[in-house]
Write a protein that holds these residues in place. Sequence first.
Motif, short mmCIF file in Angstrom:
data_model
loop_
_atom_site.label_atom_id
_atom_site.label_comp_id
_atom_site.label_asym_id
_atom_site.label_seq_id
_atom_site.Cartn_x
_atom_site.Cartn_y
_atom_site.Cartn_z
N SER A 42 0.84 -1.19 0.00
CA SER A 42 0.00 0.00 0.00
C SER A 42 0.87 1.24 0.00
CB SER A 42 -0.94 0.00 1.21
OG SER A 42 -0.20 -0.04 2.40
N ALA A 43 0.38 2.24 -0.70
CA ALA A 43 1.07 3.53 -0.74
C ALA A 43 0.64 4.32 0.49
CB ALA A 43 0.72 4.28 -2.01
N ASP A 44 1.60 4.97 1.10
CA ASP A 44 1.33 5.70 2.33
C ASP A 44 1.89 7.10 2.18
OD1 ASP A 44 0.53 6.21 4.92
OD2 ASP A 44 2.37 5.41 5.80
N GLU A 45 1.05 8.10 2.35
CA GLU A 45 1.51 9.47 2.25
C GLU A 45 1.08 10.22 3.50
OE1 GLU A 45 1.10 13.35 -0.66
OE2 GLU A 45 0.72 11.36 -1.46
N LYS A 46 2.06 10.54 4.32
CA LYS A 46 1.79 11.29 5.54
C LYS A 46 2.66 12.52 5.57
CE LYS A 46 0.37 7.42 8.39
NZ LYS A 46 0.65 6.61 9.55
N GLN A 47 2.06 13.64 5.89
CA GLN A 47 2.75 14.91 6.03
C GLN A 47 3.57 15.24 4.79
OE1 GLN A 47 4.98 14.38 9.60
NE2 GLN A 47 3.18 14.43 10.92
N GLY A 48 3.00 14.92 3.63
CA GLY A 48 3.67 15.25 2.38
C GLY A 48 4.78 14.30 1.98
N LYS A 49 5.07 13.31 2.79
CA LYS A 49 6.13 12.35 2.47
C LYS A 49 5.50 11.08 1.93
CE LYS A 49 9.24 13.90 6.11
NZ LYS A 49 9.97 13.50 7.31
N LYS A 50 6.05 10.60 0.81
CA LYS A 50 5.55 9.36 0.23
C LYS A 50 6.34 8.19 0.79
CE LYS A 50 3.58 10.84 -4.10
NZ LYS A 50 3.53 10.60 -5.54
N GLY A 51 5.64 7.09 0.96
CA GLY A 51 6.27 5.87 1.44
C GLY A 51 5.42 4.67 1.08
N PHE A 52 5.93 3.51 1.38
CA PHE A 52 5.22 2.28 1.05
C PHE A 52 5.19 1.36 2.27
CE2 PHE A 52 6.91 3.86 -2.93
CZ PHE A 52 5.79 3.81 -3.75
N ASP A 53 4.05 0.71 2.45
CA ASP A 53 3.89 -0.31 3.48
C ASP A 53 3.80 -1.66 2.79
OD1 ASP A 53 3.78 1.60 5.48
OD2 ASP A 53 1.59 1.69 5.46
N VAL A 54 4.61 -2.61 3.26
CA VAL A 54 4.57 -3.97 2.72
C VAL A 54 4.24 -4.91 3.86
CG1 VAL A 54 5.89 -5.79 1.60
CG2 VAL A 54 6.26 -3.42 0.94
N ASP A 55 3.15 -5.66 3.72
CA ASP A 55 2.74 -6.65 4.72
C ASP A 55 2.86 -8.04 4.09
OD1 ASP A 55 2.10 -4.55 6.34
OD2 ASP A 55 -0.07 -4.73 6.07
N PHE A 56 3.63 -8.91 4.74
CA PHE A 56 3.74 -10.30 4.31
C PHE A 56 3.01 -11.16 5.34
CE2 PHE A 56 7.89 -10.50 1.63
CZ PHE A 56 7.29 -9.74 0.67
N ALA A 57 2.19 -12.07 4.87
CA ALA A 57 1.54 -13.06 5.74
C ALA A 57 1.89 -14.43 5.16
CB ALA A 57 0.04 -12.86 5.78
N ILE A 58 2.64 -15.22 5.93
CA ILE A 58 3.10 -16.53 5.47
C ILE A 58 2.45 -17.59 6.35
CG2 ILE A 58 5.12 -17.98 5.11
CD1 ILE A 58 6.74 -15.33 4.97
N ASN A 59 1.69 -18.47 5.73
CA ASN A 59 1.00 -19.55 6.45
C ASN A 59 1.84 -20.82 6.37
OD1 ASN A 59 -1.28 -17.99 7.05
ND2 ASN A 59 -2.12 -18.38 5.03
N LEU A 60 2.22 -21.34 7.54
CA LEU A 60 2.98 -22.58 7.62
C LEU A 60 2.06 -23.70 8.09
CD1 LEU A 60 6.24 -21.39 9.38
CD2 LEU A 60 5.93 -21.86 6.99
N ALA A 61 2.30 -24.91 7.60
CA ALA A 61 1.54 -26.06 8.05
C ALA A 61 1.94 -26.39 9.48
CB ALA A 61 1.80 -27.26 7.14
N HIS A 62 0.97 -26.68 10.33
CA HIS A 62 1.18 -27.05 11.74
C HIS A 62 1.88 -25.94 12.52
CE1 HIS A 62 0.10 -30.95 10.24
NE2 HIS A 62 1.17 -30.99 9.47
N LYS A 63 1.72 -24.69 12.12
CA LYS A 63 2.37 -23.58 12.80
C LYS A 63 1.49 -22.36 12.59
CE LYS A 63 6.14 -22.19 14.88
NZ LYS A 63 6.36 -22.54 16.23
N ASP A 64 1.68 -21.36 13.41
CA ASP A 64 0.92 -20.14 13.28
C ASP A 64 1.35 -19.36 12.04
OD1 ASP A 64 -0.44 -20.65 15.61
OD2 ASP A 64 0.97 -19.54 16.86
N THR A 65 0.58 -18.36 11.69
CA THR A 65 0.87 -17.50 10.56
C THR A 65 1.93 -16.49 10.95
OG1 THR A 65 -1.38 -17.75 9.75
CG2 THR A 65 -0.13 -15.89 8.90
#
Length: 175
Positions: A42-65
Amino acid sequence: MNTSIVGKQFELTESIKNYVDSAFETLSKYNLDIISGRAIISADEKQGKKGFDVDFAINLAHKDTIVIRQKDKDLYAAIDLAVERASKVLRRHHDKLTTHKNKDDEKASLNQVSEELVEGVDEVIPTELELYKPLEIEEAIEKLKASGAQFYVFNDIDAKMRVIYKRNDGKFGLY
């Protein structure tokens, strides 16, 4: 591994999709059962500054995300940092699985050692104790009655190891 890449307030190009796909492919080198990976950019623009947020969600078998959030001014740098953090988590999990002995191997070696050391006794069966939960003395008595054993080892509320046992007169003793 199923992968999904989503762009919020941001148009995803083919080069970005290919870059994220290759990043997920690098995580498969740890030989863990990765069921799916999801990247939300997602693109994030706060106080005139541009930035990017990257969220990774990795699902493992027999383990939490595993969820990793990374922010940066540069999109590719944010993806690289998120992949580096995910790699570190997966490497720790892989090392934990490969370096620690399997519990079945430990039990088998315990049985071999006990059989070699004790030849005159009929049978010695090693068992693991369940000492992780503190119990009231009344609860320990109930467990002893239910098990039919002669004694029961437990941790009391004060974190002291205690032994409750059946006496010959039908009462219970406590160490």
